[in-house]
Write an enzyme that holds these catalytic residues in place. Structure first.
Site, PDB file in Angstrom:
ATOM      1  N   ASN A  10       8.093  -5.733  -1.240  1.00  0.00           N
ATOM      2  CA  ASN A  10       8.065  -4.575  -0.360  1.00  0.00           C
ATOM      3  C   ASN A  10       6.615  -4.486   0.105  1.00  0.00           C
ATOM      4  OD1 ASN A  10       8.031  -2.186   0.999  1.00  0.00           O
ATOM      5  ND2 ASN A  10       9.106  -1.008  -0.584  1.00  0.00           N
ATOM      6  N   ARG A  52      13.560   3.814  12.024  1.00  0.00           N
ATOM      7  CA  ARG A  52      12.466   4.791  12.055  1.00  0.00           C
ATOM      8  C   ARG A  52      11.603   4.565  13.306  1.00  0.00           C
ATOM      9  NH1 ARG A  52       9.730   4.675   6.370  1.00  0.00           N
ATOM     10  NH2 ARG A  52       8.656   6.474   7.295  1.00  0.00           N
ATOM     11  N   GLU A  62      12.667  -9.896   1.342  1.00  0.00           N
ATOM     12  CA  GLU A  62      12.037  -8.688   1.877  1.00  0.00           C
ATOM     13  C   GLU A  62      12.807  -7.453   1.400  1.00  0.00           C
ATOM     14  OE1 GLU A  62      11.971  -8.579   6.159  1.00  0.00           O
ATOM     15  OE2 GLU A  62      10.753  -6.752   6.216  1.00  0.00           O
ATOM     16  N   PRO A  83       0.792  -1.227   0.000  1.00  0.00           N
ATOM     17  CA  PRO A  83       0.000   0.000   0.000  1.00  0.00           C
ATOM     18  C   PRO A  83       0.824   1.278   0.000  1.00  0.00           C
ATOM     19  CG  PRO A  83      -0.038  -1.023   2.165  1.00  0.00           C
ATOM     20  CD  PRO A  83       0.595  -2.011   1.224  1.00  0.00           C
ATOM     21  N   ASN A  84       0.314   2.244  -0.744  1.00  0.00           N
ATOM     22  CA  ASN A  84       0.857   3.608  -0.854  1.00  0.00           C
ATOM     23  C   ASN A  84       2.113   3.707  -1.712  1.00  0.00           C
ATOM     24  OD1 ASN A  84      -1.153   4.673   1.013  1.00  0.00           O
ATOM     25  ND2 ASN A  84      -0.017   3.595   2.605  1.00  0.00           N
ATOM     26  N   HIS A 127       4.330  -4.527   8.902  1.00  0.00           N
ATOM     27  CA  HIS A 127       4.278  -4.357  10.352  1.00  0.00           C
ATOM     28  C   HIS A 127       2.947  -4.765  10.965  1.00  0.00           C
ATOM     29  CE1 HIS A 127       7.661  -2.033   9.035  1.00  0.00           C
ATOM     30  NE2 HIS A 127       6.899  -1.102   8.489  1.00  0.00           N
ATOM     31  N   ALA A 156       3.409  -0.884   4.639  1.00  0.00           N
ATOM     32  CA  ALA A 156       2.884  -0.902   6.014  1.00  0.00           C
ATOM     33  C   ALA A 156       2.378  -2.288   6.438  1.00  0.00           C
ATOM     34  CB  ALA A 156       1.770   0.126   6.160  1.00  0.00           C
ATOM     35  N   ARG A 205       7.469   0.570  13.370  1.00  0.00           N
ATOM     36  CA  ARG A 205       7.972  -0.079  12.142  1.00  0.00           C
ATOM     37  C   ARG A 205       9.032  -1.143  12.454  1.00  0.00           C
ATOM     38  NH1 ARG A 205       5.999   3.376   8.040  1.00  0.00           N
ATOM     39  NH2 ARG A 205       5.733   5.479   8.838  1.00  0.00           N
ATOM     40  N   TYR A 221      11.564   8.457   0.972  1.00  0.00           N
ATOM     41  CA  TYR A 221      11.524   7.385  -0.028  1.00  0.00           C
ATOM     42  C   TYR A 221      12.221   7.725  -1.340  1.00  0.00           C
ATOM     43  CZ  TYR A 221       8.139   5.499   3.245  1.00  0.00           C
ATOM     44  OH  TYR A 221       7.535   5.022   4.372  1.00  0.00           O
ATOM     45  N   HIS A 251      12.783  -3.019   1.370  1.00  0.00           N
ATOM     46  CA  HIS A 251      12.250  -1.711   1.769  1.00  0.00           C
ATOM     47  C   HIS A 251      13.160  -0.628   1.209  1.00  0.00           C
ATOM     48  CE1 HIS A 251       9.473  -3.550   4.586  1.00  0.00           C
ATOM     49  NE2 HIS A 251      10.477  -4.301   5.011  1.00  0.00           N
ATOM     50  N   LEU A 252      12.555   0.468   0.809  1.00  0.00           N
ATOM     51  CA  LEU A 252      13.348   1.605   0.329  1.00  0.00           C
ATOM     52  C   LEU A 252      14.099   2.250   1.489  1.00  0.00           C
ATOM     53  CD1 LEU A 252      10.508   2.901  -1.931  1.00  0.00           C
ATOM     54  CD2 LEU A 252      12.754   2.237  -2.787  1.00  0.00           C
ATOM     55  N   SER A 253      13.370   2.518   2.583  1.00  0.00           N
ATOM     56  CA  SER A 253      13.979   3.067   3.789  1.00  0.00           C
ATOM     57  C   SER A 253      14.409   1.895   4.686  1.00  0.00           C
ATOM     58  CB  SER A 253      12.972   3.962   4.520  1.00  0.00           C
ATOM     59  OG  SER A 253      11.896   3.177   5.025  1.00  0.00           O
ATOM     60  N   ASP A 307       1.218 -15.503   6.656  1.00  0.00           N
ATOM     61  CA  ASP A 307       0.708 -16.860   6.421  1.00  0.00           C
ATOM     62  C   ASP A 307       0.670 -17.186   4.931  1.00  0.00           C
ATOM     63  OD1 ASP A 307       0.436 -17.246   9.136  1.00  0.00           O
ATOM     64  OD2 ASP A 307      -1.734 -16.941   9.171  1.00  0.00           O
ATOM     65  N   ARG A 359       5.155  10.948  -2.501  1.00  0.00           N
ATOM     66  CA  ARG A 359       4.989  10.669  -1.079  1.00  0.00           C
ATOM     67  C   ARG A 359       6.323  10.760  -0.334  1.00  0.00           C
ATOM     68  NH1 ARG A 359       4.807   4.590   1.087  1.00  0.00           N
ATOM     69  NH2 ARG A 359       4.230   5.003   3.239  1.00  0.00           N
TER      70      ARG A 359
HETATM   71  C1  DQA Z   1       8.533   0.861   3.403  1.00  0.00           C
HETATM   72  C2  DQA Z   1       8.711   1.063   4.923  1.00  0.00           C
HETATM   73  C3  DQA Z   1       7.389   0.860   5.641  1.00  0.00           C
HETATM   74  O1  DQA Z   1       7.567   1.059   7.045  1.00  0.00           O
HETATM   75  C4  DQA Z   1       6.364   1.866   5.166  1.00  0.00           C
HETATM   76  O2  DQA Z   1       5.107   1.607   5.761  1.00  0.00           O
HETATM   77  C5  DQA Z   1       6.249   1.910   3.682  1.00  0.00           C
HETATM   78  C6  DQA Z   1       7.447   1.752   2.858  1.00  0.00           C
HETATM   79  C7  DQA Z   1       9.823   1.174   2.637  1.00  0.00           C
HETATM   80  O3  DQA Z   1       9.904   0.795   1.469  1.00  0.00           O
HETATM   81  O4  DQA Z   1      10.725   1.827   3.171  1.00  0.00           O
HETATM   82  O5  DQA Z   1       5.180   2.180   3.142  1.00  0.00           O
HETATM   83  O6  DQA Z   1       8.215  -0.497   3.178  1.00  0.00           O
END
Ligand code: DQA
Length: 147
Positions: free
Chosen positions: A74, A107, A98, A10-11, A80, A77, A111, A23, A100-102, A87, A18
């Site tokens: 990725n 953080r 796994e 999501p997002n 977390h 959210a 998270r 990011y 993640h950009l950040s 599952d 954003r």
């Molecule tokens: C994220 C890190 C997550 O905590 C956050 O909710 C995101 C992006 C990242 O790519 O850094 O939406 O997965």
């Protein structure tokens, strides 16, 4: 050719707009193009997707069994929050990586828990879009047999 499913939660459709200070300025389309180009170099067919609907993400993971050799995700959210995603990923028969950009661990405390990490074969975080490239390189070098 090995087939890799790259999933985004999501997002992440709003990347570039954003919180660019967190990011970066690359859009999701930029990262998709990067992954496909890197896949060509590595001999991987990359299927790159994003959804804001958890049920859709779950359905994609269920359908990946026996079709894709590996998943890079990725989960944003949902990383977390979602035991359902944990599952679903457990039903997949190849490696899960796994991404993640950040670096969520650096953080907010909310998270710091990842429901993906316990089942992930590798994790790349805190390096921006390069994390996706590193995930694909890891998958290309992985010895683990797929379908
Ligand atoms: C994220 C890190 C997550 O905590 C956050 O909710 C995101 C992006 C990242 O790519 O850094 O939406 O997965």
């Amino acid at each position: 050719m090995r087939h890799v499913l790259v999933l985004n939660g999501p997002n992440l459709n709003l990347l570039g707009v954003r919180e660019p200070e967190v990011y970066g300025s690359a859009t999701l389309a930029d990262i998709g193009a990067l992954c496909r180009a890197e896949g060509l170099l590595l001999g991987l067919v990359v299927d790159f997707r994003q959804t804001n609907a958890e049920h859709e993400m779950l359905a994609w993971i269920h359908a990946a069994r026996g079709v894709y050799n590996a998943i890079a995700i990725n989960a944003a959210a949902w990383t977390h929050t979602s035991i359902a995603l944990h599952d679903a990923l457990k039903t997949f028969d190849g490696p899960v990586v796994e991404v993640h950009l950040s670096e969520p661990m650096e953080r907010e405390a909310f998270r710091h828990t990842s429901y993906i990490e316990p089942l992930a074969a590798a994790r790349f975080a805190g390096m921006g879009p390069e994390g996706y490239v590193r995930a694909l390189a890891w998958i290309a070098q992985s010895e683990r047999p797929g379908p």
